[in-house]
Design a protein around this motif. Structure first.
Motif, PDB file in Angstrom:
ATOM      1  N   LEU A  14       0.859  -1.185   0.000  1.00 20.08           N
ATOM      2  CA  LEU A  14       0.000   0.000   0.000  1.00 20.08           C
ATOM      3  C   LEU A  14       0.887   1.223   0.000  1.00 20.08           C
ATOM      4  N   ASP A  15       0.585   2.172  -0.862  1.00 21.07           N
ATOM      5  CA  ASP A  15       1.380   3.392  -0.866  1.00 21.07           C
ATOM      6  C   ASP A  15       0.885   4.307   0.259  1.00 21.07           C
ATOM      7  N   PRO A  16       1.542   5.444   0.470  1.00 19.62           N
ATOM      8  CA  PRO A  16       1.152   6.307   1.605  1.00 19.62           C
ATOM      9  C   PRO A  16      -0.294   6.762   1.564  1.00 19.62           C
ATOM     10  N   ALA A  18      -2.679   4.766   0.869  1.00 24.94           N
ATOM     11  CA  ALA A  18      -3.429   3.517   1.054  1.00 24.94           C
ATOM     12  C   ALA A  18      -3.926   2.940  -0.266  1.00 24.94           C
ATOM     13  N   THR A  78      14.128  -0.624   2.837  1.00 25.21           N
ATOM     14  CA  THR A  78      13.318   0.331   2.076  1.00 25.21           C
ATOM     15  C   THR A  78      12.153   0.833   2.919  1.00 25.21           C
ATOM     16  N   GLN A  79      11.638   1.988   2.543  1.00 21.50           N
ATOM     17  CA  GLN A  79      10.545   2.581   3.316  1.00 21.50           C
ATOM     18  C   GLN A  79       9.237   1.798   3.156  1.00 21.50           C
ATOM     19  N   HIS A  80       9.161   0.947   2.138  1.00 24.77           N
ATOM     20  CA  HIS A  80       7.923   0.201   1.901  1.00 24.77           C
ATOM     21  C   HIS A  80       7.888  -1.136   2.646  1.00 24.77           C
ATOM     22  N   TYR A  81       8.994  -1.441   3.338  1.00 22.20           N
ATOM     23  CA  TYR A  81       9.136  -2.779   3.926  1.00 22.20           C
ATOM     24  C   TYR A  81       7.934  -3.170   4.785  1.00 22.20           C
ATOM     25  N   HIS A  83       4.952  -2.468   4.590  1.00 25.17           N
ATOM     26  CA  HIS A  83       3.659  -2.596   3.900  1.00 25.17           C
ATOM     27  C   HIS A  83       3.722  -3.557   2.720  1.00 25.17           C
TER      28      HIS A  83
END
Lengths: 226, 125
Positions: A14-16, A18, A78-81, A83
């Motif tokens: 999910l991106d920031p 959602a 990574t910042q997406h980890y 999610h």
């Protein structure tokens, strides 16, 4: 599919805002360098950094497992980890390293099936074992190329002995990678179960480089050198 | 502070603590007496909470290490990549074989895992 590509997997996050998004993980076929070292490269699609990285070993299955391990280690930074997932698995179905708990129970082994004699070989190597008189012998160990079945699931065969005639044990999964890891983990359990009590293979000649399975997750054993 | 940083550096580079290193523990990997300046810079900055992260365009982005830009993270990964290539090459040339390459791989994973992650906040579901 490009001839150089071994397999792909689509991860979800999910991106920031959602919004559900997907990213493709592409794994390339093994290539060997001048030192006889096998390299298995991968690349992730956007929004991840477009850089090819690889796992490497003198053994194709290990190089493949290591490539997956590198993906896992990369995603962690990574910042997406937090999610990311693959089919609901927050480890994205990728191996990491861990100590195998003493309470760990090996997964049940599915009965072997007859060898059709025409399966495509992914890798061939050998493992050591003690024969009847205690001398160390080697046994062929073959991993066959994972294939998708008619029901949509994937199967990956492994056998100890002749690749053309020995019975085959199949790992299963929802894609190439999961079927391979399932078969690899099962091969380790089968090999360990066949060894005489207290006998350990010399470093690098057994199956301790293969992952162990917990639920639907796979781990490289910290206690073994791999 | 300096001593603890050197300890961290040794662990990150060689998987050893300084006591082991001084005690002459045998490693199959090359004995690098001088870590690269790039590695020294990277791990000296990561040892501080109030570090300032460098970006590839030469600007300095203030903030905690967890605020590291994607570019800076990638630059660190590229340092890991180069150390891995150096290690693999050394193992190949010295015929170090399976165990040597395996050790390179473990160091490489440790290097990648040392790159901090500050996840984006949970989405507003």
């Amino acid at each position: 599919m490009d001839d150089a590509i071994l397999t792909t997997r689509t991860l979800s996050f999910l991106d920031p805002k959602a919004e559900p998004r997907e990213v493709d993980l592409t794994i390339f076929k093994p290539v060997q360098n001048e030192y006889s070292q096998w390299k298995v490269a991968y690349i992730l699609g956007p929004p991840f950094w477009p850089k090819v990285r690889y796992g490497s070993s003198d053994n194709i299955p290990v190089a493949f497992i290591y490539a997956l391990w590198v993906v896992s280690a990369y995603l962690r930074g990574t910042q997406h980890y937090a999610h990311l997932h693959w089919q609901g698995n927050i480890d994205c179905g990728l191996p990491d390293s861990a100590f195998r708990p003493a309470s760990w129970v090996p997964p049940e082994i599915t009965p072997p099936e007859p060898n059709p004699g025409d399966l495509e070989v992914f890798s061939s190597s050998t493992v050591s074992y003690p024969d009847e008189v205690g001398a160390i012998s080697t046994l062929p160990f073959t991993v066959f190329m994972p294939k998708q079945s008619e029901d949509g699931r994937w199967k990956c065969g492994v056998t100890f002995g002749s690749s053309l005639s020995s019975s085959i044990y199949y790992g299963v999964g929802e894609d190439f990678i999961e079927a391979f890891l399932d078969a690899a983990a099962m091969a380790r359990v089968i090999y360990d179960s066949q060894l005489p009590a207290g006998w350990k293979p010399a470093e690098g000649t057994g199956c301790d480089y293969l992952p162990f399975k917990v639920g639907r997750s796979y781990y490289l054993d910290e206690r073994s050198a791999r | 502070m300096k001593k603890s940083f050197l300890g961290l550096l040794m662990i990150l580079l060689f998987g050893l603590d300084p006591a082991h290193a001084q005690g002459g523990e045998v490693s199959i990997l090359p004995a690098q007496s001088e870590p690269s300046a790039e590695f020294l810079h990277l791990y000296s900055s990561s040892a501080e909470d109030d570090t300032v992260a460098n970006t590839t365009n030469g600007s300095r982005a203030p903030g905690h290490i967890g605020d590291m830009s994607d570019e800076e993270k990638e630059r660190r990964r590229e340092v890991c990549d180069r150390e891995k290539e150096y290690c693999d090459d050394w193992c190949g040339k010295t015929k170090g074989g399976s165990a040597c390459w395996q050790e390179c791989m473990k160091k490489y994973i440790a290097c990648l895992k040392a790159i901090p992650s500050r996840p984006i906040p949970d989405p507003d579901y």
